[in-house]
Design an enzyme around this catalytic site. Sequence first.
Site, PDB file in Angstrom:
ATOM      1  N   TRP A 103     -10.141  -1.040  -7.111  1.00 52.59           N
ATOM      2  CA  TRP A 103     -10.343  -0.224  -8.314  1.00 52.59           C
ATOM      3  C   TRP A 103     -11.130  -0.995  -9.369  1.00 52.59           C
ATOM      4  O   TRP A 103     -11.966  -0.414 -10.068  1.00 52.59           O
ATOM      5  CB  TRP A 103      -9.015   0.282  -8.847  1.00 52.59           C
ATOM      6  CG  TRP A 103      -8.397   1.258  -7.895  1.00 52.59           C
ATOM      7  CD1 TRP A 103      -7.258   1.095  -7.162  1.00 52.59           C
ATOM      8  CD2 TRP A 103      -8.926   2.537  -7.516  1.00 52.59           C
ATOM      9  NE1 TRP A 103      -7.035   2.189  -6.359  1.00 52.59           N
ATOM     10  CE2 TRP A 103      -8.040   3.084  -6.552  1.00 52.59           C
ATOM     11  CE3 TRP A 103     -10.056   3.264  -7.897  1.00 52.59           C
ATOM     12  CZ2 TRP A 103      -8.258   4.341  -5.973  1.00 52.59           C
ATOM     13  CZ3 TRP A 103     -10.269   4.511  -7.313  1.00 52.59           C
ATOM     14  CH2 TRP A 103      -9.375   5.036  -6.374  1.00 52.59           C
ATOM     15  N   ASP A 173      -7.075  -0.287 -17.485  1.00 57.26           N
ATOM     16  CA  ASP A 173      -6.708   0.832 -16.625  1.00 57.26           C
ATOM     17  C   ASP A 173      -5.260   0.629 -16.200  1.00 57.26           C
ATOM     18  O   ASP A 173      -4.954  -0.244 -15.394  1.00 57.26           O
ATOM     19  CB  ASP A 173      -7.637   0.874 -15.411  1.00 57.26           C
ATOM     20  CG  ASP A 173      -7.285   1.980 -14.421  1.00 57.26           C
ATOM     21  OD1 ASP A 173      -6.257   2.654 -14.604  1.00 57.26           O
ATOM     22  OD2 ASP A 173      -8.048   2.148 -13.446  1.00 57.26           O
ATOM     23  N   LYS A 197       0.653   9.300 -11.241  1.00 56.13           N
ATOM     24  CA  LYS A 197       1.547   8.229 -10.772  1.00 56.13           C
ATOM     25  C   LYS A 197       2.888   8.329 -11.514  1.00 56.13           C
ATOM     26  O   LYS A 197       3.877   8.752 -10.948  1.00 56.13           O
ATOM     27  CB  LYS A 197       0.923   6.859 -11.028  1.00 56.13           C
ATOM     28  CG  LYS A 197      -0.556   6.747 -10.705  1.00 56.13           C
ATOM     29  CD  LYS A 197      -0.860   6.723  -9.227  1.00 56.13           C
ATOM     30  CE  LYS A 197      -2.323   6.411  -8.992  1.00 56.13           C
ATOM     31  NZ  LYS A 197      -2.689   6.384  -7.573  1.00 56.13           N
TER      32      LYS A 197
END
Length: 361
Positions: A103, A173, A197
Amino acid sequence: MSNRAYNFCAGPAALPEVVLRRVQDEFLDWHKKGLSVIEMSHRSDEFVSIATKAEQDLRDLLYIPSNYKVLFLQGGASQQFAQLPLNLLPQDSTADYIDTGIWGQKAIKEASRYGYVNVAGTAKPYYYHAIPRQNEWKLSSNAAYVHYVANETIGGLEFDWVPEVGDVPLVCDMSSNILSRPIDVSKYGMIYASAQKNIGPSGMLVNIIREDLLGCARLLCPTTLSYKVAADNSSMYNTPPVFAWYLSGLVFEWLKEQGGVAVIGKLNKEKQCMLYDFIDASGLYSNSINLPDRSWMNVPFCLADDRLNELFLTCADERGLLNLKGHRLVGGMRASIYNAIDINAINALVSYMAEFEKEYG
């Protein structure tokens, strides 16, 4: 009696059952208004009250200072990889990025389309099994911001510390670990997190941004992607993802009912310790991540014999232990143990893993 399985999916992830049942109860007729939230005007008094409460509950949970705006935006973290530099990286400027996995690399690649990216630190020398300490970083002297991914869902690396970058805005993030344990929002210029999430359903992102960082967007930044436009319009410049916003607000209520982020953090610590301790004591399972850098939310593990992988997953599914297959880029197994995964799920998983090892290890 619930017949729901234990869902260890990395995302879209498990949501608290009590929240889902409340959504079910309210779905056709929200608070006796005769309509569903998904049919409601986002500018109606009813939805504005939902949105306002959701924001306040999130502020309460994270102790967000008053000089930060909270935005509920369409899209996910991958969109932020472009939206961030369009808003905070001036033309011909530099941004520092930390590479700790897939990511982080995606964020670097996308930001490079809009300006110069200095990869100030990378986990590559550690084969992405450890996070480079800050004394190994090479930060720029004039960076517009420093960006890092707090938790790599695929590789299972998580920061247990906050970088010190002086007056440079720190951007993070936190898609996969926000609300999992206490954080100090004031140390960041901006935090962003996709919802699927620990927040709610997919399709929405939460952005927590310091007010002085608003109004810096480039001229080429689309109006709908401007953080300032979103802030000036209370995240309603255009129609927001109303259902995701509503459901996320219910998750925030649930978190407060559990005692808040500090209490959830203690439970999450207990969960991850139980699972990692079992893996470390096992002769069949292993996790190669540096101990201080192990993720609390995403626990990857391998079996000593890959030929057992499919059997392990098949038997797990039969037990109602779902979505344990590792990401396609790394293989192996992965148990994502977000806030909605309770200690009973961890007990069930560990018991199954022990029985499987006894028979096939």
